[in-house]
Design a protein around this motif. Structure first.
Motif, PDB file in Angstrom:
ATOM      1  N   HIS A 103      -0.528   4.676   8.279  1.00 16.13           N
ATOM      2  CA  HIS A 103      -0.655   4.488   6.654  1.00 16.13           C
ATOM      3  C   HIS A 103      -1.386   5.540   6.092  1.00 16.13           C
ATOM      4  CE1 HIS A 103      -0.927   2.510   3.099  1.00 16.13           C
ATOM      5  NE2 HIS A 103      -1.978   2.516   2.917  1.00 16.13           N
TER       6      HIS A 103
ATOM      7  N   HIS B 233       4.157  -1.664   4.186  1.00 16.16           N
ATOM      8  CA  HIS B 233       4.225  -0.815   5.563  1.00 16.16           C
ATOM      9  C   HIS B 233       3.827  -1.962   6.572  1.00 16.16           C
ATOM     10  CE1 HIS B 233       2.928   3.231   3.672  1.00 16.16           C
ATOM     11  NE2 HIS B 233       4.338   3.001   3.684  1.00 16.16           N
TER      12      HIS B 233
ATOM     13  N   GLY C 196       8.715   0.553   1.219  1.00 21.84           N
ATOM     14  CA  GLY C 196       7.625   0.628   2.090  1.00 21.84           C
ATOM     15  C   GLY C 196       8.039  -0.078   3.276  1.00 21.84           C
TER      16      GLY C 196
ATOM     17  N   GLU D 201       9.684   2.727   5.487  1.00 23.31           N
ATOM     18  CA  GLU D 201       8.665   3.592   5.914  1.00 23.31           C
ATOM     19  C   GLU D 201       7.924   2.890   7.272  1.00 23.31           C
ATOM     20  OE1 GLU D 201       7.621   5.819   1.687  1.00 23.31           O
ATOM     21  OE2 GLU D 201       5.749   4.769   2.704  1.00 23.31           O
ATOM     22  N   GLY D 202       7.569   1.677   7.060  1.00 23.71           N
ATOM     23  CA  GLY D 202       7.039   1.108   8.145  1.00 23.71           C
ATOM     24  C   GLY D 202       7.895   0.716   9.577  1.00 23.71           C
TER      25      GLY D 202
ATOM     26  N   HIS E  54       5.154   9.936   2.023  1.00 22.33           N
ATOM     27  CA  HIS E  54       5.787   9.757   3.128  1.00 22.33           C
ATOM     28  C   HIS E  54       6.238  11.287   3.651  1.00 22.33           C
ATOM     29  CE1 HIS E  54       7.885   7.976   6.703  1.00 22.33           C
ATOM     30  NE2 HIS E  54       8.996   8.807   6.295  1.00 22.33           N
TER      31      HIS E  54
END
Length: 804
Positions: free
Chosen positions: A153, A164, A480, A483-484, A511
């Motif tokens: 993060h 995330h 989010g 992305e996580g 990102h």
């Protein structure tokens, strides 16, 4: 709830309440982390205070953020204890801005930092280097960025930590993400919405998120909202979100250690019980996951006052609480030395500068250390997707323009089987803001459901506790979560309306910066690409109108490093299949795919599409009339509607001016337009000139804002002869074709552009131009009378020239 039976270590530091010996060790470990954090902010030399502190030992420029750091050191210390006690698979997400000193201190004390960076050794010289590098030229930033072991993060921008965290635990049933949410961060829109992630978590197949809301009361210079509402209101808010809060409040270290140990033990046991019951199918209602609220002073254990003003517990502790320099009051140096010595470093480190063994034993071992957990370096865990052959989903195109199909509808069948092939274990998810069906990807529901753990009603569709599609009407959460998911070693796709992907502009920024930075860090492994499928585009918003018309995300994306970003505009379904397969196989990029969802003419057979997409740009000989000669004009197109209108313009020109030599160039890979020296996909000048010539007029029909093409081609030899048509911020509720007319991207304007730029046509061109102007007048009259486009527009088909 039923709890699991666990075999627990018997070391005294694991007991609750903490025995005196355990309390002493835990507090000493916390003091060590605080000492390292203050040292990072202030010390250039004399890292263990072996001699009296002087200005020569102080950094010339003091940078960093102290306010959140001691609270995070407190949390990290206690999480280590919980990991050892319960043998947890846990990573740490640092939400509060610029909390880097704490995460660096934590990973250094556990040994991970020195393993990753051997020159930062576990001794006095290593401490000196650790301190010097912080917020120093050539060093590390003040937040927990990609350089920090254990981080997934980027803490430079607030609001995304909890999103995330949830993305990381999808399909990771053993993983717990301890997510520290700052009370300033909690005021952001993305974070406020992220609390709802608990309605999408399947306790049987996913991991768990343990939010730790850190209430230290202040932002940069203002109080925080959640710290200034009544305890009853805060409790009602958190319980209303569906959480079970546990409170740890105070400032006396001994009491706070005992309270935190008890709260963390109860929270972990609650998580384990929820998961056990779900896996045993003994609980059917949605669980109320635990959440810890830590209320501690801002700048805890720091200077109580500075220059007669309160510091600890006030906004003044937010950044560097004490200025020490030749210009500052001399008393500040003595105050800093007293602050550093209050942690009693001589009780924490041996003569060589190593953490004492009895303290080092408090940290987890191996990959159980939060800095060493492979989930925080997801490329280590990444496995290739099992992909079907995309050619099996091809639209049969016997000749260009003879059939119609929905491009996204076609790729939806491919994605359906991608989901099916990667569901056991699940490693691919589709995220979107309630638009999977609207974007014509509904075929995926033949293979999966939407994951949903809230209540369901009899008339609901495609909802289940587990599924590969995750939808929430929040682009922030979708971004989010994805992305996580990617950062922890999996694959995914974000589908969205084109106009509203702008909502995540800033999240994309962060990102992309993460990807760029990690390319420069040897121990970081490449992750799967972040793939966007943008549809419901600017040119097909007949009933939504101007509010839904904006193709500018591409402009935003190409600002980023060329090593990271890719932009594709496939003109038909077979090209989209080829592009999608390529993007799902790629690593460490941001891929933006812009495609149509409405039925539209199909141009290329699968074989031709593969060749065209592999090249990314090329001449369409079947649409051209230059027969390998120097053309009179080049008509270029990029995007589905621009391709349609370009081919329609070509058919007009070829019918009325058969002697005119026209070359049609189609662009799939937008960044092929750049020079090869500026982007890895860019064309060398010789190849670009072979397509566009060096001196002939080029009429370029583009899906987005025209100036993006000019920007990409500004230094090409033929730039002065390039004329780009695209979206000019003209929109309303109107017909599909009228949208192109409003923005002068239609076939009639494109044909007139050619006539204006080929002077040898003379009177012949003048008569055709008048004919085209008359067509535009007739078009307006017809749509205002009938509410739809003229039959010759609706029923147009490609008939000019030869087939492929």
């Amino acid at each position: 709830m039923e709890t699991t039976t666990l075999a627990l270590p018997t070391a005294p530091a694991f007991d609750t309440p903490l025995a005196p010996a355990a309390l002493r060790l835990v507090d000493a470990y916390w003091r060590a982390a605080n000492y390292l954090s203050v040292g990072q902010m202030y010390l250039y030399d004399n890292p263990l205070l072996r001699e009296p502190l002087t200005l020569a030992h102080i950094k010339p420029l003091l940078l960093g953020h102290w306010g959140t750091t001691p609270g995070q050191n407190f949390i990290y210390t206690h999480l280590n204890r919980a990991i050892r006690k319960y043998d947890l698979d846990m990573i740490y997400v640092c939400g509060p801005g610029h909390g880097g000193p704490a995460v660096v201190a934590g990973t250094y004390l556990e040994g991970t930092y020195s393993e990753v960076y051997p020159h930062i050794s576990e001794d006095e010289n290593g401490l000196r280097k650790l301190f010097r590098q912080f917020s120093f030229p050539g060093g590390i930033s003040s937040h927990a960025g990609p350089q920090t072991p254990g981080s997934i993060h980027e803490g430079g921008e607030l609001g995304y930590s909890l999103s995330h965290a949830f993305g990381a635990v999808f399909d990771n049933p053993e993983l717990i993400v301890a997510c520290v949410v700052g009370d300033g961060e909690a005021e952001t829109g993305p974070l406020a919405t992220a609390w709802h992630g608990n309605k999408f978590l399947n306790p049987a197949t996913d991991g768990a998120v343990l939010p730790i809301l850190h209430l230290n009361g202040y932002k940069i210079s203002n109080p925080t909202v959640l710290a200034r509402i009544t305890p009853e209101e805060l409790d009602q808010l958190l319980r209303g979100y569906g959480w079970t809060p546990y409170y740890v409040e105070g400032h006396e270290p001994a009491l706070m250690h005992q309270a935190m140990a008890a709260a963390l033990d109860e929270a972990v046991e609650n998580i384990l019980a929820i998961q056990h019951n779900a896996q045993a199918q003994t609980e059917s209602i949605r669980p109320r996951w635990p959440l810890i609220v830590l209320r501690s002073p801002k700048g805890w254990t720091g200077p109580k006052e500075v220059d007669g003003l309160p510091n600890e517990g006030s906004f003044r502790a937010h950044q560097v609480p004490l200025v020490v320099s030749a210009e500052a009051p001399p008393a500040h140096l003595a105050q800093l030395e007293a602050w550093l010595r209050s942690y009693r470093p001589e009780e924490l480190f041996d003569e060589a500068g190593r953490l004492l063994p009895e303290l080092a034993e408090l940290a987890p071992l191996g990959n159980r250390r939060m800095g060493a957990n492979p989930h925080a370096n997801g490329g280590l865990l990444l496995q290739p997707l099992h992909l079907p052959d995309f050619a099996d989903y091809a639209v049969a195109v016997p000749a260009p323009g003879t059939v119609e199909a929905s491009d996204t509808g076609t790729v939806g069948k491919f994605l359906r089987d991608v989901v099916a092939r990667n569901s056991a274990p699940r490693s691919f998810r589709i995220f979107g803001p309630d638009e999977t069906l609207s974007n014509k990807l509904g075929s995926v529901f033949e293979a999966t459901s939407r994951q949903w753990d809230a209540e369901t009603a009899a008339h609901d569709e495609f909802l289940a506790p587990a599924g590969s599609v995750v939808e929430m009407l929040s682009e922030h959460q979708c971004e989010g979560w994805l992305e996580g998911y990617l950062l922890t070693g999996r694959h995914g796709l974000f589908n969205s309306y084109e106009a509203f992907i702008h909502i995540v502009d800033s999240m994309f920024n962060q990102h992309a910066k993460w990807l760029k930075t990690t390319l420069e860090i040897p121990w970081r492994r490449n992750i799967a690409s972040l793939n966007y499928l943008l549809t419901s585009t600017v040119w097909r918003q007949d009933h939504n109108g101007f509010t839904h018309q904006d193709p500018g995300f591409m402009d935003h994306v190409v600002n980023k490093k060329a090593s990271i970003v890719r932009v594709y505009l496939p003109p038909d379904a077979n090209c989209l299949l080829s592009v999608m397969d390529h993007c799902l196989r790629s690593r460490h990029y941001v891929n933006v795919i812009v495609a149509a969802k409405h039925p539209a003419p199909q141009w290329l057979s699968m074989d031709a599409a593969i060749k065209h997409c592999t090249q990314g740009i090329g001449i369409w000989p079947w649409a051209s009339s230059d027969a390998g000669q120097e053309p009179d004009a080049v008509l270029a197109c990029c995007g589905d509607v621009p391709t349609l209108e370009t081919l329609a313009a070509v058919s007009i020109l070829r019918e009325h001016l058969p002697e005119l030599k026209i070359r049609v160039v189609n662009v799939v890979d937008l960044l092929r337009l750049q020079r090869s020296t500026e982007h890895p996909h860019g064309l060398a000048d010789a190849d670009y000139d072979a397509l566009f010539t060096r001196d002939k007029p080029v009429i370029f029909a583009f899906h987005g804002y025209p100036w993006l093409v000019h920007r990409l081609t500004y230094n090409r030899p033929n730039n002065t002869h390039l004329h780009v048509r695209g979206y000019k911020e003209e929109g309303t509720i109107t017909t599909a074709f009228d949208m192109t007319v409003l923005n002068e991207l239609d076939r009639f304007h494109l044909a007139m552009d050619v006539l204006d730029r080929v002077p040898q046509l003379g009177n012949q061109g003048a008569h055709l131009k008048q004919y085209l102007k008359d067509k535009l007048v007739a078009h307006k009259q017809y749509i205002y009378r009938h509410g739809q486009d003229m039959p010759e527009i609706r029923d147009w088909q490609w008939t000019a020239g030869v087939t492929e």
